[in-house]
Design a protein around this motif. Structure first.
Motif, PDB file in Angstrom:
ATOM      1  N   ILE A  88      -8.500 -20.971  12.068  1.00  0.00           N
ATOM      2  CA  ILE A  88      -8.818 -20.690  10.669  1.00  0.00           C
ATOM      3  C   ILE A  88      -9.562 -19.365  10.542  1.00  0.00           C
ATOM      4  O   ILE A  88      -9.422 -18.636   9.565  1.00  0.00           O
ATOM      5  CB  ILE A  88      -9.647 -21.841  10.072  1.00  0.00           C
ATOM      6  N   ILE A  89     -10.346 -19.042  11.550  1.00  0.00           N
ATOM      7  CA  ILE A  89     -11.126 -17.800  11.535  1.00  0.00           C
ATOM      8  C   ILE A  89     -10.337 -16.654  12.156  1.00  0.00           C
ATOM      9  O   ILE A  89     -10.296 -15.544  11.620  1.00  0.00           O
ATOM     10  CB  ILE A  89     -12.452 -17.996  12.306  1.00  0.00           C
ATOM     11  N   THR A  90      -9.682 -16.919  13.275  1.00  0.00           N
ATOM     12  CA  THR A  90      -9.058 -15.827  14.043  1.00  0.00           C
ATOM     13  C   THR A  90      -7.858 -15.210  13.339  1.00  0.00           C
ATOM     14  O   THR A  90      -7.472 -14.086  13.679  1.00  0.00           O
ATOM     15  CB  THR A  90      -8.636 -16.320  15.434  1.00  0.00           C
ATOM     16  N   VAL A  91      -7.249 -15.922  12.370  1.00  0.00           N
ATOM     17  CA  VAL A  91      -6.112 -15.321  11.674  1.00  0.00           C
ATOM     18  C   VAL A  91      -6.524 -14.060  10.925  1.00  0.00           C
ATOM     19  O   VAL A  91      -5.695 -13.177  10.668  1.00  0.00           O
ATOM     20  CB  VAL A  91      -5.475 -16.317  10.682  1.00  0.00           C
ATOM     21  N   PHE A 137       9.991 -12.008  12.210  1.00  0.00           N
ATOM     22  CA  PHE A 137       9.322 -12.084  10.913  1.00  0.00           C
ATOM     23  C   PHE A 137       8.272 -10.987  10.764  1.00  0.00           C
ATOM     24  O   PHE A 137       8.136 -10.366   9.702  1.00  0.00           O
ATOM     25  CB  PHE A 137       8.687 -13.470  10.758  1.00  0.00           C
ATOM     26  N   PHE A 138       7.530 -10.716  11.829  1.00  0.00           N
ATOM     27  CA  PHE A 138       6.476  -9.706  11.780  1.00  0.00           C
ATOM     28  C   PHE A 138       7.058  -8.323  11.474  1.00  0.00           C
ATOM     29  O   PHE A 138       6.536  -7.571  10.649  1.00  0.00           O
ATOM     30  CB  PHE A 138       5.717  -9.683  13.108  1.00  0.00           C
ATOM     31  N   SER A 139       8.169  -8.005  12.122  1.00  0.00           N
ATOM     32  CA  SER A 139       8.836  -6.730  11.873  1.00  0.00           C
ATOM     33  C   SER A 139       9.421  -6.700  10.463  1.00  0.00           C
ATOM     34  O   SER A 139       9.380  -5.666   9.774  1.00  0.00           O
ATOM     35  CB  SER A 139       9.951  -6.503  12.902  1.00  0.00           C
ATOM     36  N   PHE A 140       9.958  -7.828  10.003  1.00  0.00           N
ATOM     37  CA  PHE A 140      10.518  -7.924   8.652  1.00  0.00           C
ATOM     38  C   PHE A 140       9.465  -7.589   7.598  1.00  0.00           C
ATOM     39  O   PHE A 140       9.732  -6.839   6.647  1.00  0.00           O
ATOM     40  CB  PHE A 140      11.062  -9.342   8.431  1.00  0.00           C
ATOM     41  N   LEU A 141       8.278  -8.147   7.755  1.00  0.00           N
ATOM     42  CA  LEU A 141       7.216  -7.912   6.771  1.00  0.00           C
ATOM     43  C   LEU A 141       6.842  -6.437   6.687  1.00  0.00           C
ATOM     44  O   LEU A 141       6.555  -5.921   5.598  1.00  0.00           O
ATOM     45  CB  LEU A 141       5.987  -8.748   7.134  1.00  0.00           C
ATOM     46  N   GLN A 142       6.862  -5.750   7.812  1.00  0.00           N
ATOM     47  CA  GLN A 142       6.492  -4.342   7.807  1.00  0.00           C
ATOM     48  C   GLN A 142       7.614  -3.459   7.262  1.00  0.00           C
ATOM     49  O   GLN A 142       7.364  -2.536   6.487  1.00  0.00           O
ATOM     50  CB  GLN A 142       6.124  -3.897   9.228  1.00  0.00           C
ATOM     51  N   TYR A 165      -1.761 -11.437   8.492  1.00  0.00           N
ATOM     52  CA  TYR A 165      -2.303 -12.471   7.606  1.00  0.00           C
ATOM     53  C   TYR A 165      -1.202 -13.432   7.163  1.00  0.00           C
ATOM     54  O   TYR A 165      -1.371 -14.659   7.181  1.00  0.00           O
ATOM     55  CB  TYR A 165      -2.948 -11.840   6.373  1.00  0.00           C
ATOM     56  N   ILE A 166      -0.069 -12.877   6.758  1.00  0.00           N
ATOM     57  CA  ILE A 166       1.034 -13.722   6.294  1.00  0.00           C
ATOM     58  C   ILE A 166       1.647 -14.487   7.467  1.00  0.00           C
ATOM     59  O   ILE A 166       1.969 -15.676   7.352  1.00  0.00           O
ATOM     60  CB  ILE A 166       2.098 -12.860   5.592  1.00  0.00           C
ATOM     61  N   MET A 167       1.787 -13.811   8.601  1.00  0.00           N
ATOM     62  CA  MET A 167       2.303 -14.488   9.796  1.00  0.00           C
ATOM     63  C   MET A 167       1.455 -15.696  10.161  1.00  0.00           C
ATOM     64  O   MET A 167       1.955 -16.732  10.590  1.00  0.00           O
ATOM     65  CB  MET A 167       2.314 -13.516  10.973  1.00  0.00           C
ATOM     66  N   ASN A 168       0.150 -15.566   9.966  1.00  0.00           N
ATOM     67  CA  ASN A 168      -0.774 -16.619  10.393  1.00  0.00           C
ATOM     68  C   ASN A 168      -1.077 -17.629   9.299  1.00  0.00           C
ATOM     69  O   ASN A 168      -1.963 -18.475   9.474  1.00  0.00           O
ATOM     70  CB  ASN A 168      -2.072 -15.992  10.892  1.00  0.00           C
ATOM     71  N   THR A 169      -0.357 -17.547   8.189  1.00  0.00           N
ATOM     72  CA  THR A 169      -0.502 -18.575   7.154  1.00  0.00           C
ATOM     73  C   THR A 169      -0.225 -19.947   7.742  1.00  0.00           C
ATOM     74  O   THR A 169      -0.878 -20.941   7.402  1.00  0.00           O
ATOM     75  CB  THR A 169       0.471 -18.298   5.987  1.00  0.00           C
ATOM     76  N   TYR A 170       0.762 -20.001   8.642  1.00  0.00           N
ATOM     77  CA  TYR A 170       1.096 -21.279   9.292  1.00  0.00           C
ATOM     78  C   TYR A 170      -0.096 -21.808  10.075  1.00  0.00           C
ATOM     79  O   TYR A 170      -0.456 -22.988   9.966  1.00  0.00           O
ATOM     80  CB  TYR A 170       2.296 -21.088  10.223  1.00  0.00           C
ATOM     81  N   SER A 171      -0.721 -20.939  10.856  1.00  0.00           N
ATOM     82  CA  SER A 171      -1.832 -21.375  11.698  1.00  0.00           C
ATOM     83  C   SER A 171      -3.002 -21.873  10.864  1.00  0.00           C
ATOM     84  O   SER A 171      -3.539 -22.967  11.094  1.00  0.00           O
ATOM     85  CB  SER A 171      -2.295 -20.223  12.604  1.00  0.00           C
ATOM     86  N   ILE A 195       7.305 -15.809  -0.372  1.00  0.00           N
ATOM     87  CA  ILE A 195       7.314 -15.972   1.079  1.00  0.00           C
ATOM     88  C   ILE A 195       6.060 -16.712   1.536  1.00  0.00           C
ATOM     89  O   ILE A 195       6.115 -17.609   2.384  1.00  0.00           O
ATOM     90  CB  ILE A 195       7.424 -14.599   1.780  1.00  0.00           C
ATOM     91  N   VAL A 196       4.908 -16.352   0.960  1.00  0.00           N
ATOM     92  CA  VAL A 196       3.656 -17.029   1.290  1.00  0.00           C
ATOM     93  C   VAL A 196       3.731 -18.500   0.902  1.00  0.00           C
ATOM     94  O   VAL A 196       3.273 -19.381   1.642  1.00  0.00           O
ATOM     95  CB  VAL A 196       2.470 -16.343   0.587  1.00  0.00           C
TER      96      VAL A 196
END
Length: 595
Positions: A209-212, A375-380, A392-398, A450-451
């Protein structure tokens, strides 16, 4: 990822599992694997049960240690575990953010998913021999071994000079990373009542929750500062320091139990060669080599075929597929007819709850890695986000799954059951989230949608991960906890390898073709460099025909990936449906001072 738990403050007394017999209405089959062990009583007095003499040495050691744990040491151990997970989660988040730039630095961006295939496979498969190590030799020994692998992997990544070395480093890193978190999970299972275990797993994973919020900025700082190599080197130094207190607690309480005479004396009386033969049989070395080589050879062609001039007709691709398939068949035959001790404990695996949970674990990871690999490359590229925002968006799942896991853990503790959560909530919500991304993960779609999909997947997936772990643990006794969790993790990692393979195959089959179709004439000469490098893709300004063409190619590749990831979720529904409705509230598995 793990899941929920109630926070332990230094002033609180750990909740203790009372001696309650299984409900009378429970079937014998539901209770067939639950050991009739005892725990610390509510007033803090330990039971007089002795260490299980029929258990393996590592299990006996931990049972002896839990009988000597003080309440303060148990709380301190969980606090230390939280900090270990914090550092590991921050390290993993940073590593994931840096990987596309590492592969791009060697002009091999398309191998981003491929670098994780071998590491996912070996990292998961190695948990089975690791389960043997911690059961035969002990939890601390397995923990130290995995810590060494983790550090070696980080050092190799920091020093790598080509993508091949980086891929090899990923193997060491993920074997060590998965092994460290696995041994800690087993420790949590050793020291928590079954009804509270989901909450304990949630507590351990709560650092996500913190590290994302840290991984992305940290990766950016390393890339803009000393370089990606220091992003790995720093953690190679920090991680052993953070793990030291837990090792000390292990060592101290083991010695305390030994002095109290709680650990049975053992003498093997084997010669060196007899010991080599004994451990080769115990760890099923032949079976391990067959399945590792078979899966690797069978899956790797899907990642490398596009680099061959003859593509699928290339001799190396054909040979890998044939020999990989033959080795997998040989593994099955060897385990069935020749293995002195089987690599996979069939009597446990054939239990419908265990098998269903393992299939669910594998299927979830197949689906996840199909839609997540690029996904990470897609967002950029498509959404024009920086590394920090993308992370941040990648780690929404985490973050979402870790928050939600507390709710799931509380629901399991309250109801004493987990099947209903997975069947009527976890699977449907996961299918909804992945399915909606087919439409929303496209160019010119608002990032908010997406979020939203990521939140759905986080809530559904977080529920399923906890429930599958509870399912395999509820279907056995303390002696086999390490083994069934290792089998479940193996299915998950093999699923991750398959998912990465499918993602790489779709990417290499769709993206360059669509790129050649959409690129304007003046950019056609740069097709190879655009395909191979994320920084090159980002170098074209947003709104230019070339950048729009790249975004359109991303969208087409992502749509195929997401359709595949959605369809395969049907297997998850079937896997959960076959579970027995086990009531964990009344089951007792562990001895000594437990939470």
């Amino acid at each position: 990822m793990k899941n929920p738990l109630a926070r332990l403050r230094p002033t609180e007394v750990p909740v203790v599992e009372n001696h309650v017999s299984p409900e009378k209405t429970a079937t014998d089959k539901e209770a067939n694997v639950i050991s009739n062990t005892s725990n610390t009583s509510a007033d803090g007095e330990r039971d007089s049960d002795e260490v299980s003499l029929d258990a393996q040495a590592g299990v006996q050691n931990v049972e002896a240690m839990t009988k000597t744990w003080s309440r303060s040491h148990l709380i301190l151990a969980y606090v230390t575990i939280w900090f270990i997970y914090f550092v590991d989660a921050m390290q993993q988040s940073t590593t994931s953010s840096l990987t596309p730039y590492v592969t791009s630095s060697f002009y091999a961006h398309s191998l981003t998913a491929a670098t994780s295939v071998m590491s996912s496979l070996i990292g998961g498969i190695f948990k089975l021999p690791l389960a043997k190590i911690i059961d035969i030799w002990g939890r601390p020994q397995g923990f130290v071994l995995m810590l060494c692998c983790l550090v070696v992997g980080l050092v190799m990544m920091a020093a790598c000079q080509n993508v091949q070395t980086y891929a090899a480093a990923q193997v060491f890193y993920w074997v060590g990373y998965n092994g460290v978190t696995y041994t800690i999970s087993i420790f949590i299972a050793d020291t928590s009542a079954l009804k509270n275990r989901a909450l304990m797993f949630a507590f351990a994973s709560s650092p996500y929750i913190i590290t994302v919020w840290i991984g992305g900025p940290l990766a950016t700082a390393f890339l803009n500062g000393p370089g990606f190599r220091w992003g790995f080197g720093v953690f190679a130094i920090i991680t052993p320091i953070v793990c030291s207190p837990l090792l000390f607690l292990f060592w101290y309480n083991y010695n305390k139990a030994a002095k109290a005479g709680l650990i049975p004396k053992r003498e093997s009386n084997r010669t060196f060669m007899e010991s080599v033969k004994y451990y080769a049989i115990e760890f099923d070395v032949v079976g391990l080599l067959l399945i590792s080589a078979g899966l690797a050879l069978f899956l790797l062609p899907f990642n490398i075929y596009s680099y061959q001039t003859e593509r699928w007709r290339a001799p190396i691709v054909i040979c890998m597929l044939i020999f990989g398939f033959l080795l997998l068949i040989a593994f099955g035959l060897y385990e069935k007819f020749l293995a002195p001790k089987t690599f996979i404990p069939y009597e446990l695996l054939m239990d419908r709850t265990v098998l269903g949970a393992c299939v669910l674990a594998g299927n979830l990871f197949i689906s996840f890695y199909i839609w997540d690999s690029y996904f990470f490359s897609f967002l950029q590229v498509v959404n024009n986000l920086g590394i920090t925002q993308s992370s941040y968006i990648m780690n929404t799942y985490s973050i979402g799954s870790c928050f939600w896991s507390f709710v799931v853990g509380a629901a399991i503790r309250w109801s004493g059951r987990f099947r209903w959560l997975a069947l009527y909530f976890g699977v449907p919500v996961t299918i909804l989230g992945v399915g909606l991304m087919v439409h929303f993960r496209q160019p010119d779609v608002n990032i908010g949608y997406i979020v939203m999909c990521q939140i759905f997947i986080a809530v559904g997936g977080g529920t399923l991960v906890i429930c599958e772990q509870m399912a395999v643990m509820a279907a056995t006794n303390h002696q086999y906890i390490a083994v069934v969790l290792a089998v479940e993790a193996m299915f998950a990692s093999v699923g991750g390898g398959i998912g990465s393979t499918v993602a790489a195959a779709i990417w290499t089959g769709v993206f360059p073709t669509k790129l050649a179709e959409y690129l304007p004439q003046e950019a056609q000469g740069n097709l190879t460099s655009i395909y191979a490098s994320l920084p090159v893709q980002l170098s074209y300004p947003v709104g230019t025909p070339t950048r729009d063409a790249i975004s359109a190619a991303y969208g087409d590749a992502q749509k195929v990936m997401l359709i595949a990831a959605t369809v395969i979720q049907v297997i998850s529904l079937i896997a959960v449906w076959v579970w027995r409705d086990i009531k964990v509230k009344d089951f007792k598995q562990v001895k000594g001072m437990v939470i």
